[in-house]
Design a protein around this motif. Structure first.
Motif, PDB file in Angstrom:
ATOM      1  N   ARG A  14      45.705  40.611  20.710  1.00  0.00           N
ATOM      2  CA  ARG A  14      45.297  41.986  20.995  1.00  0.00           C
ATOM      3  C   ARG A  14      45.890  42.912  19.946  1.00  0.00           C
ATOM      4  NH1 ARG A  14      46.511  41.919  27.502  1.00  0.00           N
ATOM      5  NH2 ARG A  14      44.539  40.965  28.148  1.00  0.00           N
ATOM      6  N   LYS A  55      41.979  48.210  19.991  1.00  0.00           N
ATOM      7  CA  LYS A  55      40.778  47.941  20.775  1.00  0.00           C
ATOM      8  C   LYS A  55      40.287  46.508  20.625  1.00  0.00           C
ATOM      9  CE  LYS A  55      38.943  52.668  20.867  1.00  0.00           C
ATOM     10  NZ  LYS A  55      37.767  53.535  20.573  1.00  0.00           N
ATOM     11  N   ASP A  97      40.403  42.788  21.188  1.00  0.00           N
ATOM     12  CA  ASP A  97      40.986  41.854  22.148  1.00  0.00           C
ATOM     13  C   ASP A  97      40.196  40.546  22.088  1.00  0.00           C
ATOM     14  OD1 ASP A  97      42.107  40.476  24.209  1.00  0.00           O
ATOM     15  OD2 ASP A  97      41.655  41.940  25.777  1.00  0.00           O
ATOM     16  N   ARG A 154      42.991  49.543  29.604  1.00  0.00           N
ATOM     17  CA  ARG A 154      41.675  49.035  29.205  1.00  0.00           C
ATOM     18  C   ARG A 154      41.697  47.511  29.062  1.00  0.00           C
ATOM     19  NH1 ARG A 154      40.814  51.741  24.527  1.00  0.00           N
ATOM     20  NH2 ARG A 154      41.926  50.118  23.374  1.00  0.00           N
ATOM     21  N   ASN A 155      42.712  46.985  28.393  1.00  0.00           N
ATOM     22  CA  ASN A 155      42.805  45.537  28.211  1.00  0.00           C
ATOM     23  C   ASN A 155      43.009  44.808  29.535  1.00  0.00           C
ATOM     24  OD1 ASN A 155      42.469  45.618  25.411  1.00  0.00           O
ATOM     25  ND2 ASN A 155      44.660  45.893  25.044  1.00  0.00           N
ATOM     26  N   LYS A 170      39.667  44.670  31.394  1.00  0.00           N
ATOM     27  CA  LYS A 170      38.790  43.635  30.851  1.00  0.00           C
ATOM     28  C   LYS A 170      39.204  42.255  31.357  1.00  0.00           C
ATOM     29  CE  LYS A 170      37.519  45.955  26.506  1.00  0.00           C
ATOM     30  NZ  LYS A 170      37.662  45.914  25.024  1.00  0.00           N
ATOM     31  N   GLU A 171      40.521  42.032  31.401  1.00  0.00           N
ATOM     32  CA  GLU A 171      41.045  40.749  31.863  1.00  0.00           C
ATOM     33  C   GLU A 171      40.710  40.530  33.337  1.00  0.00           C
ATOM     34  OE1 GLU A 171      45.027  38.658  30.464  1.00  0.00           O
ATOM     35  OE2 GLU A 171      45.411  40.311  31.834  1.00  0.00           O
TER      36      GLU A 171
END
Length: 384
Positions: free
Chosen positions: A62, A65, A67, A115-116, A119-120
């Motif tokens: 990561r 932005k 990832d 944000r990450n 997504k996960e």
């Protein structure tokens, strides 16, 4: 086949984060017995310490932005099996994620973190794998660009536990599921070996560089002198009242610098720096003291749950919420108090130690029961 459980948001430099890791492992050992542990590499999660826990090393990437973690999980099975020979796994090999970030998602933190994580969470939900947010401080989520990701954090997990009333209220604004719960910090359940004590009364002082960090407060650097004066005045007060003062470094170089500055200013044989302890040793040390004054959240938790009276200075809502749980809201004090006001507050605290210890222990039992209930919910999801 043994479950592969990844624990996120923990590390070894911040002793509160390390304490959460130890608390999680203790409960997984009790409830599951055998399992595989996965940890992601990081600056504060060095390989040698991860390896001592027998942890798989997660392959992730990561940068801002970008990832690639989800893409790496799509590597062919033959390659993933080859990587396992070197102790490396991808997200595809993880069965459950337990997120114990403590305080990492909200308006004051970088949006990339949330944000990450969102997504996960979506990737795990699509695969039918549980992603669980363990009790932590959450919010506020006033920034519009954060709300989309916060909604995922709250609604698309298997379970999300807010740690306090304020965090729960912030999450409830975005809640559209039946997966949001409230439960206090879970390190109260962590059992530690008793620390050797001396006959002389002792107090543990635990500073926190975040209190005077411009990252957390726009005018924090202007408050540095007041913060040092607070600790110097507090140390001298307890020395004058016959206590031995233990100044504890709870996290890294920046906290150590503050500790050393306090020792240099006080310059007394009745004060000493305590450094280099791991998280369970720190909890044991705190449990051996007669009183604590702390700017570190888990320093406060480790005191209160063991019946050690503790004053706190605050830099976020999580302190006020914690002390509300333990029935000692008046123990959160302003480090900017005038010297006489501080002396009066410390005198009142000193004269009330026996009563405060009883209050702490009473509420600690209630907190531990809530911790046990939380783990029952978590384990039920893991085993389902």
């Amino acid at each position: 086949m043994l479950l592969n459980i990844e624990i996120k948001g923990v590390q070894f430099s911040n002793k509160g984060a390390e304490l959460m890791l130890e608390a999680i492992l203790q409960q997984l050992d009790v409830h599951l017995g055998e399992y595989h542990l996965t940890l992601s590499p990081g600056r504060n999660l060095p390989y040698v310490k991860r390896a001592k826990l027998g942890a798989w090393q997660k392959l992730s990437f990561r940068r801002g932005k970008l990832d690639l973690t989800g893409i790496l999980a799509k590597l062919p099975t033959k390659i993933r099996n080859f990587l396992k020979r070197y102790g490396i796994v991808t997200e595809a090999d993880v069965d459950v994620i337990l997120n114990a970030s403590g305080f990492a998602y909200g308006d004051q933190w970088p949006m990339a973190d949330l944000r990450n994580t969102a997504k996960e969470i979506k990737r795990f939900k699509a695969l039918g794998k549980p992603y669980i947010i363990l009790p932590q401080a959450l919010g506020p989520f006033q920034r519009e660009e954060l709300k989309e990701f916060a909604e995922v954090l709250i609604n698309d997990t298997a379970l999300t536990f807010a740690r306090d009333d304020t965090s729960f209220a912030e999450c409830e604004k975005l809640n559209k599921s039946n997966k949001l719960f409230q439960s206090p910090d879970f390190t109260a359940l962590l059992e530690v070996q008793q620390f050797n004590t001396t006959e002389q009364q002792s107090v543990c002082l635990i500073p926190n560089n975040k209190v005077v960090s411009k990252f957390n407060h726009a005018n924090a650097e202007q408050q540095k002198n007041a913060y040092f004066d607070f600790w110097i005045g507090t140390a001298n007060f307890f020395i004058d009242n016959g206590f031995f003062v233990k100044v504890l470094n709870h996290e890294g170089k920046e906290d150590r610098d503050i500790c050393n500055a306090i020792l240099e200013a006080v310059d007394n044989e009745q004060i000493a720096l305590i450094d280099g302890l791991n998280s369970t040793e720190i909890k044991a040390l705190i449990g051996s003291c007669d009183a604590v004054v702390s700017s570190r959240f888990h320093g406060c938790v480790s005191a209160l749950c063991q019946g050690v009276p503790c004053l706190a200075t605050s830099w976020s809502h999580k302190y006020e919420m914690l002390y509300g749980e333990y029935g000692l809201s008046e123990n959160v004090i302003d480090f900017g108090l005038e010297r006489q006001e501080l002396t009066n507050k410390l005198n009142h605290f000193l004269n009330d130690l026996t009563n405060q210890a009883s209050v702490c222990l009473l509420h600690a039992e209630q907190v531990k029961e809530q911790n046990k209930k939380m783990w029952q919910q978590v384990v039920a999801i893991i085993k389902s």
